[in-house]
Scaffold this active site. Structure first.
Site, mmCIF file in Angstrom:
data_model
loop_
_atom_site.group_PDB
_atom_site.id
_atom_site.type_symbol
_atom_site.label_atom_id
_atom_site.label_comp_id
_atom_site.label_asym_id
_atom_site.label_seq_id
_atom_site.Cartn_x
_atom_site.Cartn_y
_atom_site.Cartn_z
ATOM 1 N N LYS A 1 -35.739 -59.732 3.363
ATOM 2 C CA LYS A 1 -35.191 -60.910 4.180
ATOM 3 C C LYS A 1 -33.452 -59.911 4.759
ATOM 4 C CE LYS A 1 -36.987 -64.754 6.567
ATOM 5 N NZ LYS A 1 -37.907 -64.542 7.429
ATOM 6 N N ASN B 1 -42.184 -73.140 17.900
ATOM 7 C CA ASN B 1 -42.806 -72.735 18.241
ATOM 8 C C ASN B 1 -44.810 -72.399 17.420
ATOM 9 O OD1 ASN B 1 -44.260 -69.882 16.256
ATOM 10 N ND2 ASN B 1 -43.283 -69.149 18.696
ATOM 11 N N GLY C 1 -41.903 -81.391 13.969
ATOM 12 C CA GLY C 1 -42.111 -79.749 14.079
ATOM 13 C C GLY C 1 -42.529 -79.537 15.941
HETATM 14 P P1 NAD Z 1 -39.098 -73.469 15.580
HETATM 15 O O1 NAD Z 1 -37.460 -73.505 16.298
HETATM 16 O O2 NAD Z 1 -39.523 -73.555 17.010
HETATM 17 O O3 NAD Z 1 -38.742 -74.826 15.717
HETATM 18 C C1 NAD Z 1 -38.414 -76.021 14.799
HETATM 19 C C2 NAD Z 1 -39.065 -77.559 14.887
HETATM 20 O O4 NAD Z 1 -38.605 -77.865 14.576
HETATM 21 C C3 NAD Z 1 -38.310 -78.655 16.618
HETATM 22 O O5 NAD Z 1 -39.373 -79.346 16.971
HETATM 23 C C4 NAD Z 1 -37.173 -79.149 15.378
HETATM 24 O O6 NAD Z 1 -37.327 -79.785 17.192
HETATM 25 C C5 NAD Z 1 -37.992 -79.296 14.844
HETATM 26 N N1 NAD Z 1 -36.984 -79.927 14.063
HETATM 27 C C6 NAD Z 1 -35.618 -79.611 12.887
HETATM 28 N N2 NAD Z 1 -35.268 -79.945 11.913
HETATM 29 C C7 NAD Z 1 -36.166 -81.213 12.445
HETATM 30 C C8 NAD Z 1 -36.267 -82.229 11.301
HETATM 31 N N3 NAD Z 1 -34.269 -82.491 10.544
HETATM 32 N N4 NAD Z 1 -37.249 -83.202 11.851
HETATM 33 C C9 NAD Z 1 -37.737 -82.759 12.005
HETATM 34 N N5 NAD Z 1 -37.817 -81.665 13.223
HETATM 35 C C10 NAD Z 1 -36.859 -80.974 13.176
HETATM 36 O O7 NAD Z 1 -38.500 -72.986 14.554
HETATM 37 P P2 NAD Z 1 -40.390 -72.635 14.698
HETATM 38 O O8 NAD Z 1 -40.607 -71.026 14.844
HETATM 39 O O9 NAD Z 1 -41.483 -73.708 14.940
HETATM 40 O O10 NAD Z 1 -40.776 -72.179 12.722
HETATM 41 C C11 NAD Z 1 -40.793 -73.719 12.223
HETATM 42 C C12 NAD Z 1 -40.521 -73.772 10.407
HETATM 43 O O11 NAD Z 1 -41.836 -72.597 9.622
HETATM 44 C C13 NAD Z 1 -39.464 -72.973 10.080
HETATM 45 O O12 NAD Z 1 -39.490 -73.711 8.740
HETATM 46 C C14 NAD Z 1 -40.306 -71.365 9.839
HETATM 47 O O13 NAD Z 1 -39.097 -70.831 9.226
HETATM 48 C C15 NAD Z 1 -41.329 -71.371 9.618
HETATM 49 N N6 NAD Z 1 -41.936 -69.821 10.170
HETATM 50 C C16 NAD Z 1 -42.376 -69.836 11.325
HETATM 51 C C17 NAD Z 1 -42.640 -68.793 11.207
HETATM 52 C C18 NAD Z 1 -42.706 -67.574 13.034
HETATM 53 O O14 NAD Z 1 -43.540 -67.040 13.290
HETATM 54 N N7 NAD Z 1 -42.155 -68.829 14.193
HETATM 55 C C19 NAD Z 1 -43.591 -67.215 10.786
HETATM 56 C C20 NAD Z 1 -43.484 -68.171 9.181
HETATM 57 C C21 NAD Z 1 -42.577 -69.823 9.141
#
Ligand code: NAD
Length: 416
Positions: A101, A217, A214
């Site tokens: 990472k 994505n 959430g």
């Molecule tokens: P993103 O930034 O696209 O979306 C994050 C979402 O979480 C948004 O809707 C935001 O409004 C919401 N959010 C943020 N803070 C919040 C809070 N305090 N309370 C409620 N909602 C809140 O991120 P993402 O890519 O969707 O990733 C989400 C999670 O999944 C992260 O923890 C990331 O590490 C994990 N993840 C993502 C991927 C990927 O491929 N995108 C892969 C593995 C893990």
């Protein structure tokens, strides 16, 4: 989450499968920690120094693999945790990658596009020695995207003089990426949810209610695929709050209104199936406490802690965010009989798609979109079945079982 939590889980799993203390330490500790300071020319002509990290946790099973995030709070401890999770994730899902990472301590919102580009190129230069298609393959993470990946690759190729699309994944399709990547984490999560609904809840998707925290994505694509499979999405919230309807929201109507600029909490009257049904507005935290079959934290880490663990009413939690449930909270949930599907399994669809992208780039093995979806779904189902089998055999939680499988696979490769 602290690194000691992962360390404890690795040690417990290592002891369970009879590894010696040295072998466990070899798996728990990162193989290489890289911290760099690099300078970037800002638009005002001055030079600013930035701090960046790349942690190469373990490469026993293949090249280090893991994202690069840009955030003002990036720090060594966090990157170390995320790198270890990647080693475990790639092992659970059984792809030939290790874990790594990276990150830069920066608030990208405060930079112009040109500054962001220069910062990315400078970071690429500062870690280029340890990166490579068969060495360490970064990807997008928080606040990084396909454009940033393109800049990174461009700088790397300038230094090496080689055309190496597989040096980075999460690229735009026109730059050597693959179509399924964007939705892959949500798609993989949906496959896991379908499988556990069948095996643990022993019920049909149509009778199964889901709450999602959430709507980025992961949450968005997951909701789309769950709706497609027939699940009742009864609550959704992002950081601004959300909506709930116990008979199930009309996800597509909700999405349409969000796309037109409304907040989720403003979509109530338009988001239910039929005009007579009641819809409630819920807060970003409240959504976690809804009475549903399956709760899906898909936002950020440390959302379920001792402060709210007692209020969780779901039967199963599927961790789509990284480490959304703290170790202390997990004990409370365990006493209540709530089952947790761990992050290293549930959200590994993204890295699985990255593997397909990398394989296409370096080996020329191309999969059409539908075949990639099928491959991803089948691999996720296989992984959850393997984890359930070990959990049953060893009488441990799904998280402990996932760690046992991962540690076993990593240790096997280390001893080769
Ligand atoms: P993103 O930034 O696209 O979306 C994050 C979402 O979480 C948004 O809707 C935001 O409004 C919401 N959010 C943020 N803070 C919040 C809070 N305090 N309370 C409620 N909602 C809140 O991120 P993402 O890519 O969707 O990733 C989400 C999670 O999944 C992260 O923890 C990331 O590490 C994990 N993840 C993502 C991927 C990927 O491929 N995108 C892969 C593995 C893990």
């Amino acid at each position: 989450m602290s690194y000691s939590e992962i360390d404890d889980l690795i040690k417990t799993a290592g002891k369970k499968i009879g590894l010696a203390r040295d072998e466990i330490t070899q798996i728990a500790e990162p193989q290489r920690i890289i911290a760099v300071n690099f300078s970037v020319k800002m638009d005002n002509g001055k030079t600013k120094i930035f701090k960046g990290y790349r942690i190469q946790h373990n490469n026993a099973r293949g090249p280090y693999k893991g994202g690069i995030r840009y955030h003002s709070e990036v720090n060594l401890e966090e990157v170390k945790i995320l790198a270890a999770l990647m080693s475990l994730k790639t092992a659970v899902i059984n792809i030939p990658f290790g874990g790594g990472k990276g990150g830069v301590e920066v608030d990208p919102q405060k930079l112009s596009t040109n500054e962001l580009k220069r910062l990315t190129k400078a970071f690429a230069r500062s870690i280029s020695d340890v990166i490579g298609e068969y060495k360490d393959v970064p990807a997008p993470d928080v606040n990084t995207n396909p454009t940033i990946m393109k800049w990174f690759r461009g700088e790397f190729e300038k230094i090496t003089g080689l055309n190496t699309p597989g040096v980075i994944t999460g690229k735009a399709v026109r730059d050597g990426g693959i179509k399924v990547r964007d939705e892959a984490t949500g798609l993989g999560g949906a496959a896991v949810v379908r499988e556990i609904t069948k095996t643990l809840l022993k019920q049909k998707p149509e009778n199964t209610t889901v709450a999602i925290q959430g709507f980025g994505n992961v949450g968005n694509h997951l909701a789309h695929h769950l709706e497609h499979l027939g699940f009742k999405i009864s609550a959704i919230a992002d950081v601004t709050g959300g909506v709930e309807h116990e008979d199930g929201l009309d996800y597509h109507k909700t999405l349409k209104h969000i796309k037109s600029g409304k907040k989720i909490s403003e979509t109530c009257e338009c988001s239910v199936h039929g005009p007579s049904k009641d819809c409630c507005i819920v807060g970003a935290q409240e959504v976690l406490e809804r009475k549903v079959d399956i709760l899906i934290p898909a936002a950020i880490g440390d959302q379920i802690t001792p402060a709210n663990a007692g209020k969780i009413k779901a039967k199963i939690i599927v961790e789509m965010a990284n480490h959304p449930v703290s170790a202390e909270a997990e004990k409370t949930l365990g006493k209540k009989g709530i089952i947790i599907v761990p992050d290293i399994l549930a959200n590994s669809g993204g890295v699985l798609a990255s593997y397909l992208e990398w394989r296409e780039n370096v080996e020329g093995k191309k999969l059409e979109y539908n075949d990639a979806v099928e491959y991803l779904t089948k691999r996720m189902e296989k992984a959850i079945r393997e984890v359930q089998k070990v959990a049953k055999r060893e009488k441990v939680t799904l998280r402990e079982a996932a760690y046992i499988i991962a540690i076993m696979r990593i240790s096997k490769s280390l001893s080769k």
